[in-house]
Each structure stands twice: as C-alpha cells, then as structure tokens.
Design an enzyme around this catalytic site. Structure first.
Site, PDB file in Angstrom:
ATOM      1  N   SER A 260     -11.036  -4.016   7.705  1.00  0.00           N
ATOM      2  CA  SER A 260     -11.694  -3.015   6.886  1.00  0.00           C
ATOM      3  C   SER A 260     -12.765  -3.682   6.010  1.00  0.00           C
ATOM      4  O   SER A 260     -13.679  -4.292   6.539  1.00  0.00           O
ATOM      5  CB  SER A 260     -10.655  -2.254   6.062  1.00  0.00           C
ATOM      6  N   ASP A 372      -9.850   5.868  14.485  1.00  0.00           N
ATOM      7  CA  ASP A 372     -10.095   5.540  13.082  1.00  0.00           C
ATOM      8  C   ASP A 372     -11.151   6.480  12.509  1.00  0.00           C
ATOM      9  O   ASP A 372     -12.254   6.560  13.022  1.00  0.00           O
ATOM     10  CB  ASP A 372     -10.585   4.080  13.008  1.00  0.00           C
ATOM     11  N   HIS A 403      -6.898   3.290  11.945  1.00  0.00           N
ATOM     12  CA  HIS A 403      -7.473   2.273  11.059  1.00  0.00           C
ATOM     13  C   HIS A 403      -6.545   1.076  10.861  1.00  0.00           C
ATOM     14  O   HIS A 403      -6.998  -0.028  10.590  1.00  0.00           O
ATOM     15  CB  HIS A 403      -7.802   2.914   9.703  1.00  0.00           C
TER      16      HIS A 403
END
Length: 408
Positions: A260, A372, A403
């Site tokens: 991320s 995601d 995600h």
C-alpha cells in the site's frame, strides 16, 4: 456472509478521547455506541474511539463502512442480545443485532479507559483468533524480538529466521498507511505475519516491526514537519542496518517489500538503499493520495446504486478538502488536512513516483489484487505504462485478491 472489519487503513493520525464514560458499564457504552450507528450519528460515535481507531476510522470513514454493511445486510432493525468477555486488560462486548436480511455480532473492544480500541461486524459466533495458514511449517524457523533503530524512535520488531545454514536471503516488510503494527493486523487478518511465516517456511528470513505512528502516534500527530521520511522511510533504513548485521543473513540477498503506502514509497526507498538486492511492491498507488481517498468514498457510497443527499454533502466536503490539499504551497497556514499538516502533502506532491522508479537498477516485482478498491487496477496499469521497457521489472495481478492480497 463476509466479515466486516473496521480496521481499514487511512492516511491519517488523530488523537481522541470519549469523555464522561467511566461512570457507565462497558455494556451500556456498547449499547449507546450501536444506537449512534443506528441513528447514523457518526460524528458522536467517533468520539468514543481511542487514538489509534480514531486515526483509522474518522466519522466519514465510519459512515462509509456502515453504508457498505447496510448494502449487504439491509436496514438495521434492533439489538437482540448482549454478552461480555474479557482478555487481559480489555473488555469485549458482543452486541447481536438484527438487520433486514441477517443477524450480526457487533464486537466492541474497550481499553481500561473505556475507549473503543477495536470494532468488528461479524456473523454471530465467529472466532477472532488468528489462525496460522496451512502452508506454514512451524518447526522450520525461529522468531526473536529485536529493536529497530535507537534512541527517540526505537521500535520493537520480530526477526523470523529459517532453521537452515548461513547465507539466508531476507525480506524487510514495509507497512501501509495508518498506525500499523508489525503484522499489519486487520481484524483476524495479519498479512505481514502470514508473509513472514510463509517465507520462513521456504528458507527466507523476514524483519517486521511496529510502525512509528503506532508506537509514537500522539507525538507524531503533533509534528507539523512530518513527512513520509519520518513516518516510514527512516525506519526502513534502520531495519536494513539491523538485518545486514544479523549473523547468518546473506547481505547480498536482502529485499525490501512495501504494501500500500509502503509500496508507493518503494522507489523513494530504493534510491536510498543501493545495497538492497531487489524490491517488491504490493498494491502501491501511483495516483495522488488525496485522490485515492475521494475515490474510495465515491466507491463506497455508490455500492447501492444511489448517492443520497446526505452522502453527497459528505462527498462535497471531501472534495473541498482535496481542493485545499491541491492548492497548498509553502506559505499555506499550518492547518491539518486529513490529520497531517501541509508539509506532508507538499512532500508527497514533490515525489514523482514513476520517474523515481525508473532509476531502480535492481529487480522490481509489482503485484496487484484485481478486487482491490483502495489501490485499483488503474494504478497497476500506470505502473506498467510508466515502466514499459524496463527489463528489471516484472508485473503480476491476481483476479481474486483484495487489498490485503486475500480472497473474499
């Protein structure tokens, strides 16, 4: 019924206390909190969170998650039952609630100040215990506590090392946004722990550690000069020093993996770590952070096919904040926007992700979950187009993963 987990990463650090609670029982406080959700008074509900949860789940994010929940369960009907458990210093209250289509347990965890430090929506009777994945071979590695860095910002961490002879390759795990722990815990999910144990089962060591914004959240939340350097990058460099000096680790085979926000920062980190053997990006964004926040809110609000007038007001408010962020300059007032000050946003704006990535000479692996909605396939396509022709880069996406790189 999928699990609804309220630890969803945002990019902010906020400090908050729910005042006037100590006179009431945790059961009463839990009922009051559920009533606030049912009435959709998310601003007041947010005041009941501890500093960590408030940072992860401000009122607008709480509203989004509640909206997503109702899109699947139907409208809230009533509270049906309440029960209590206790673990260590935490009181755990389960409020079983009836919705139009199903029932759910709203699990609310209170710390010793009677602040909410954990919140989940789960099918009744669901276990919240972490389970080691089937691919892990527990007898094939050891884990030990280590300290990353020293002095003002030292961080507790875990070094996971396979039981093999020397010259062991290693991976440093770099967190996503928000005050993450070393496992990147999201409810029962611990993706960094999964990675660490799985890699160790295959002969690869890992270093993972508490994020600075978790260990020193209140202190960092007041830093007007805070940037991703202090939030993330500095500690990666300290972690690299530690693992380079760990007996048995092959110094020429140390890789750095970012998830991320950690993935977004890999090019910046790579420039500062020429000794690293290579880099892995998991769901790294290429689009501006403020745009990703607005994108996520729009996605959640559109799940039921309609954006209400109240939701549109909230979207318009977020758009105003995004506009403020985009209009920042060196002379802007010290106003916190999404919990961080102008310096943070200006520093990110100056970071050209793809141009910086082109400077990487070592192998670079970019991975993306196609389910995601926080970092999307649009970001992945930008990685591919921006690094087209780079022979050191490999790309792979997974149709069923989200995600957290989990199926759901």
């Amino acid at each position: 019924m999928k699990k609804f987990l309220l630890f969803i990463s945002l990019f902010i650090i906020l400090i908050g206390i729910c005042y006037g609670q100590n006179e009431k029982s945790c059961e009463d406080l839990a009922k009051e909190f559920v009533d606030l959700l049912a009435k959709e008074d998310f601003t007041k509900a947010e005041t009941c969170f501890d500093s960590t949860v408030k940072g992860l789940m401000p009122a607008d994010k709480l509203q989004s998650v509640w909206k997503e929940l109702l899109a699947e369960t139907g409208p809230f009907k009533k509270e049906a039952n309440i029960r209590k458990d206790k673990k260590s210093e935490y009181d755990i209250i389960y409020v079983t609630c009836e919705f139009e289509k199903t029932s759910l347990d709203i699990q609310i965890v209170f710390n010793n100040k009677k602040e909410i430090s954990g919140l989940w929506f789960l099918p009744p009777g669901t276990s919240l215990e972490y389970k080691i994945p089937a691919y892990v071979k527990p007898d094939s590695f050891t884990e030990k506590e280590v300290t990353v860095g020293a002095g003002e910002w030292e961080l507790p961490g875990t070094l996971t090392v396979p039981k093999v002879a020397g010259n062991i390759p290693a991976v440093i795990l770099v967190h996503g946004s928000g005050p993450n722990d070393r496992d990147e815990t999201v409810g029962t999910n611990k993706p960094f722990k999964d990675l660490a144990l799985g890699l160790a089962s295959r002969g690869i060591a890992t270093l993972r550690y508490e994020k600075r914004t978790k260990t020193y959240g209140e202190k960092m939340g007041s830093m007007k000069e805070l940037t991703v350097k202090e939030e993330t990058v500095d500690d990666v460099l300290e972690g690299l020093k530690l693992i380079q000096n760990t007996e048995g680790i092959d110094r020429d085979k140390i890789f750095i993996l970012g998830h991320s926000l950690g993935g977004t920062l890999i090019p910046k980190i790579a420039v500062l770590t020429p000794d690293a053997a290579g880099f892995i990006i998991l769901a790294g964004a290429t689009l501006p952070l403020e745009d990703k926040i607005l994108e996520q809110i729009n996605y959640i609000y559109s799940l039921d096919g309609n954006i209400s007038d109240e939701e549109q007001v909230k979207v318009d408010e977020i758009k105003k904040i995004v506009k403020k962020i985009k209009g920042l300059n060196e002379n802007s007032p010290d106003e916190a926007l999404y919990g961080v000050y102008p310096k943070y946003w200006l520093d990110l704006r100056a970071y050209n992700i793809l141009d910086t990535a082109k400077q990487i000479k070592q192998p670079l692996l970019i991975l993306q979950g196609e389910r995601d909605y926080q970092v999307t396939m649009e970001d992945f396509k930008l990685w591919k187009s921006g690094l087209e022709g780079q022979k050191n880069v490999e790309f792979k996406s997974y149709p069923l993963l989200n995600h957290l790189f989990m199926e759901g």
